[in-house]
Motif scaffolding. Structure first.
Motif, PDB file in Angstrom:
ATOM      1  N   VAL A 171       0.839  -1.200   0.000  1.00 10.72           N
ATOM      2  CA  VAL A 171       0.000   0.000   0.000  1.00 10.72           C
ATOM      3  C   VAL A 171       0.875   1.251   0.000  1.00 10.72           C
ATOM      4  O   VAL A 171       0.604   2.218  -0.725  1.00 10.72           O
ATOM      5  N   ALA A 172       1.940   1.236   0.804  1.00 10.50           N
ATOM      6  CA  ALA A 172       2.837   2.393   0.871  1.00 10.50           C
ATOM      7  C   ALA A 172       3.468   2.672  -0.486  1.00 10.50           C
ATOM      8  O   ALA A 172       3.539   3.829  -0.927  1.00 10.50           O
ATOM      9  N   ASN A 173       3.898   1.620  -1.174  1.00  9.34           N
ATOM     10  CA  ASN A 173       4.547   1.818  -2.473  1.00  9.34           C
ATOM     11  C   ASN A 173       3.577   2.365  -3.512  1.00  9.34           C
ATOM     12  O   ASN A 173       3.917   3.262  -4.290  1.00  9.34           O
ATOM     13  N   LEU A 174       2.358   1.842  -3.525  1.00  8.25           N
ATOM     14  CA  LEU A 174       1.360   2.357  -4.464  1.00  8.25           C
ATOM     15  C   LEU A 174       0.970   3.786  -4.108  1.00  8.25           C
ATOM     16  O   LEU A 174       0.859   4.654  -4.988  1.00  8.25           O
ATOM     17  N   ALA A 175       0.797   4.064  -2.822  1.00  9.49           N
ATOM     18  CA  ALA A 175       0.424   5.418  -2.392  1.00  9.49           C
ATOM     19  C   ALA A 175       1.482   6.438  -2.791  1.00  9.49           C
ATOM     20  O   ALA A 175       1.158   7.530  -3.282  1.00  9.49           O
ATOM     21  N   VAL A 176       2.748   6.088  -2.598  1.00  8.64           N
ATOM     22  CA  VAL A 176       3.831   7.005  -2.974  1.00  8.64           C
ATOM     23  C   VAL A 176       3.832   7.252  -4.480  1.00  8.64           C
ATOM     24  O   VAL A 176       4.020   8.382  -4.940  1.00  8.64           O
ATOM     25  N   SER A 185       5.688  16.902  -3.134  1.00 13.22           N
ATOM     26  CA  SER A 185       7.113  17.043  -2.816  1.00 13.22           C
ATOM     27  C   SER A 185       7.642  15.761  -2.176  1.00 13.22           C
ATOM     28  O   SER A 185       6.885  14.948  -1.639  1.00 13.22           O
ATOM     29  N   GLU A 186       8.972  15.588  -2.211  1.00 16.00           N
ATOM     30  CA  GLU A 186       9.579  14.411  -1.606  1.00 16.00           C
ATOM     31  C   GLU A 186       9.314  14.366  -0.099  1.00 16.00           C
ATOM     32  O   GLU A 186       9.138  13.290   0.471  1.00 16.00           O
ATOM     33  N   HIS A 187       9.281  15.538   0.543  1.00 13.11           N
ATOM     34  CA  HIS A 187       8.994  15.571   1.981  1.00 13.11           C
ATOM     35  C   HIS A 187       7.588  15.035   2.263  1.00 13.11           C
ATOM     36  O   HIS A 187       7.397  14.220   3.176  1.00 13.11           O
ATOM     37  N   THR A 188       6.615  15.476   1.471  1.00  9.06           N
ATOM     38  CA  THR A 188       5.241  15.009   1.664  1.00  9.06           C
ATOM     39  C   THR A 188       5.131  13.523   1.347  1.00  9.06           C
ATOM     40  O   THR A 188       4.430  12.778   2.051  1.00  9.06           O
ATOM     41  N   LEU A 189       5.836  13.073   0.309  1.00 10.06           N
ATOM     42  CA  LEU A 189       5.818  11.653  -0.047  1.00 10.06           C
ATOM     43  C   LEU A 189       6.431  10.800   1.057  1.00 10.06           C
ATOM     44  O   LEU A 189       5.959   9.689   1.330  1.00 10.06           O
ATOM     45  N   GLU A 190       7.460  11.325   1.689  1.00 11.24           N
ATOM     46  CA  GLU A 190       8.080  10.592   2.794  1.00 11.24           C
ATOM     47  C   GLU A 190       7.092  10.426   3.948  1.00 11.24           C
ATOM     48  O   GLU A 190       7.019   9.361   4.570  1.00 11.24           O
ATOM     49  N   GLY A 191       6.326  11.464   4.220  1.00 10.08           N
ATOM     50  CA  GLY A 191       5.307  11.376   5.254  1.00 10.08           C
ATOM     51  C   GLY A 191       4.204  10.402   4.870  1.00 10.08           C
ATOM     52  O   GLY A 191       3.729   9.618   5.703  1.00 10.08           O
ATOM     53  N   LEU A 192       3.794  10.435   3.596  1.00 15.48           N
ATOM     54  CA  LEU A 192       2.777   9.510   3.105  1.00 15.48           C
ATOM     55  C   LEU A 192       3.246   8.067   3.253  1.00 15.48           C
ATOM     56  O   LEU A 192       2.494   7.188   3.699  1.00 15.48           O
ATOM     57  N   GLN A 193       4.489   7.815   2.901  1.00 15.93           N
ATOM     58  CA  GLN A 193       5.050   6.471   3.039  1.00 15.93           C
ATOM     59  C   GLN A 193       5.063   6.030   4.502  1.00 15.93           C
ATOM     60  O   GLN A 193       4.715   4.884   4.828  1.00 15.93           O
ATOM     61  N   THR A 194       5.433   6.946   5.377  1.00 23.03           N
ATOM     62  CA  THR A 194       5.488   6.633   6.804  1.00 23.03           C
ATOM     63  C   THR A 194       4.116   6.247   7.332  1.00 23.03           C
ATOM     64  O   THR A 194       3.940   5.233   8.010  1.00 23.03           O
ATOM     65  N   GLY A 195       3.099   7.060   7.026  1.00 22.27           N
ATOM     66  CA  GLY A 195       1.746   6.762   7.474  1.00 22.27           C
ATOM     67  C   GLY A 195       1.215   5.461   6.883  1.00 22.27           C
ATOM     68  O   GLY A 195       0.576   4.656   7.577  1.00 22.27           O
ATOM     69  N   ALA A 196       1.515   5.233   5.597  1.00 27.08           N
ATOM     70  CA  ALA A 196       1.020   4.024   4.935  1.00 27.08           C
ATOM     71  C   ALA A 196       1.645   2.764   5.523  1.00 27.08           C
ATOM     72  O   ALA A 196       0.983   1.725   5.618  1.00 27.08           O
ATOM     73  N   LEU A 197       2.908   2.842   5.910  1.00 24.85           N
ATOM     74  CA  LEU A 197       3.599   1.669   6.450  1.00 24.85           C
ATOM     75  C   LEU A 197       2.996   1.185   7.771  1.00 24.85           C
ATOM     76  O   LEU A 197       3.197   0.032   8.159  1.00 24.85           O
ATOM     77  N   ILE A 270     -11.226  15.479   4.896  1.00 24.83           N
ATOM     78  CA  ILE A 270     -10.262  14.371   4.907  1.00 24.83           C
ATOM     79  C   ILE A 270      -8.950  14.899   4.350  1.00 24.83           C
ATOM     80  O   ILE A 270      -8.919  15.499   3.275  1.00 24.83           O
ATOM     81  N   ILE A 271      -7.854  14.692   5.063  1.00 22.95           N
ATOM     82  CA  ILE A 271      -6.577  15.234   4.593  1.00 22.95           C
ATOM     83  C   ILE A 271      -6.174  14.555   3.284  1.00 22.95           C
ATOM     84  O   ILE A 271      -6.511  13.387   3.037  1.00 22.95           O
ATOM     85  N   PRO A 272      -5.442  15.241   2.405  1.00 21.05           N
ATOM     86  CA  PRO A 272      -5.063  14.675   1.099  1.00 21.05           C
ATOM     87  C   PRO A 272      -4.332  13.338   1.203  1.00 21.05           C
ATOM     88  O   PRO A 272      -4.579  12.423   0.404  1.00 21.05           O
ATOM     89  N   GLU A 273      -3.438  13.218   2.195  1.00 12.20           N
ATOM     90  CA  GLU A 273      -2.693  11.959   2.334  1.00 12.20           C
ATOM     91  C   GLU A 273      -3.636  10.787   2.597  1.00 12.20           C
ATOM     92  O   GLU A 273      -3.442   9.687   2.064  1.00 12.20           O
ATOM     93  N   ALA A 274      -4.661  11.005   3.425  1.00  8.92           N
ATOM     94  CA  ALA A 274      -5.613   9.934   3.733  1.00  8.92           C
ATOM     95  C   ALA A 274      -6.461   9.583   2.519  1.00  8.92           C
ATOM     96  O   ALA A 274      -6.840   8.422   2.326  1.00  8.92           O
ATOM     97  N   ARG A 275      -6.744  10.568   1.662  1.00 12.93           N
ATOM     98  CA  ARG A 275      -7.518  10.286   0.452  1.00 12.93           C
ATOM     99  C   ARG A 275      -6.724   9.413  -0.516  1.00 12.93           C
ATOM    100  O   ARG A 275      -7.269   8.500  -1.140  1.00 12.93           O
TER     101      ARG A 275
END
Length: 340
Positions: A171-176, A185-197, A270-275
């Motif tokens: 899920v983290a890989n697909l979300a990223v 941005s890479e910073h936001t993607l890093e946070g998305l990956q962290t939450g997804a993991l 709903i925050i963008p990362e959660a969507r």
């Protein structure tokens, strides 16, 4: 006080006025402790820096080949680790503030002060730059430890629930990949990956029998399973992540039309990362094996998000997910490197 036995500070002065350069050289000669080199243009400074290292740069903002605040940007590009002190005839406080915001360590006005002031300012700039680098390195080390801990938490959950082994990573890989396609941005993607993991971290509070039992669960048992979103958020709520990880976990089962859980949030609430996470989660879940059914395949997964685009799922996230799958297929579930 500077150590008199310390090697001289290599100071590069970029100044096109020979008179100003001579004055600074004379003033610093009185204080001692500096090895001054001069360049009259940005091109000369670039040539000098290609063969030499500067401990600090004294920079005029009005040069034959560079003018204004862009001069700072160019110098920081040429010598990113060297502290920069702007040295200009403009006694304008706004310019000084703008220079510091662009990464300069200090600001000096020509004709104001003596060699001691220039010396103190350069020494202070070096000290500030050193502290900035140390803080950045410390923050980087802390972030690496934090991400290692996140991965350990993810693996712990997957060891407990073999049917979802690898689910969070996929899920983290697909979300990223979706977020990157959306231009994040890479910073936001890093946070998305962290939450997804760790988006299913709350399942650690769900009886393992509920997670692995074939067939449909009772409403009561399913209610316990649904609690994992809120429980997972509570577990990480006290961790000072540089991203909204707790909200990602809490909201990854929310839906655009308010039909999700645990809060029944809608659309922009709903925050963008959660969507994005919601789309990645459902696509991976449908296309993979589950204890209560075999894998349904990618076509069924894409039909789910396409048929409910705009109602359950964010339209932009859906469109970008379809684009990613069209380009990469299920290979997207493999490892995606971030900042490595």
């Amino acid at each position: 006080m500077r150590d008199p036995n310390a090697p001289p500070i290599r100071l590069l002065m970029v100044e096109d006025n020979p008179g100003d350069a001579r004055l600074v050289r004379a003033l610093l000669a009185e204080t001692g402790g500096f090895e001054l080199s001069c360049a009259e243009t940005m091109a000369e400074a670039q040539s000098w820096l290609a063969e030499n290292a500067a401990d600090a740069v004294l920079l005029d903002l009005s040069l034959p080949d560079s003018h204004g605040l862009e001069t700072i940007d160019r110098m920081r590009g040429l010598a990113p680790m060297a502290p920069v002190v702007v040295f200009t005839g403009l006694a304008d406080e706004d310019v000084g503030v703008a220079a510091v915001k662009r990464g300069c360590q200090d600001y000096l006005v020509k004709g104001v002060g003596d060699g001691q002031l220039i010396s103190r300012t350069v020494l202070y700039a070096i000290e500030r730059k050193t502290l900035e680098v140390e803080r950045a390195q410390s923050a980087d080390r802390m972030k690496k430890v934090l991400l290692q801990t996140v991965r350990a938490m993810s693996l712990t959950l997957e060891m407990r629930d073999p049917y979802t082994a690898g689910h969070q990573r996929r899920v983290a890989n697909l979300a990223v990949a979706i977020g990157r396609t959306m231009g994040w941005s890479e910073h936001t993607l890093e946070g998305l990956q962290t939450g997804a993991l760790i988006h299913d971290l709350g399942k650690i509070n769900v009886p393992s029998d509920f997670l692995s039992r074939p067939g449909r669960l009772s409403d009561a048992a399913f209610g316990v399973v649904k609690s994992h979103a809120a429980v997972g958020a509570e577990i990480v709520d006290g961790i000072d992540f540089p991203w909204p990880v707790a909200d990602m976990i809490r909201q990854h089962h929310e839906r655009m039309d308010g039909s999700g859980y645990p809060l029944g949030l809608t659309a922009e609430s709903i925050i963008p990362e959660a969507r994005v996470l919601a789309v990645a989660d459902v696509v991976e879940a449908i296309s993979s094996h589950r204890p209560y059914r075999p894998a349904l395949g990618m076509d069924v997964a894409l039909a789910e998000i396409r048929n409910h685009c705009g109602t359950r799922y964010d339209p932009e996230a859906v469109a970008c997910c379809e684009k990613v799958i069209a380009q990469e297929g299920e290979a997207v579930f493999g490892e995606i490197a971030l900042g490595q």
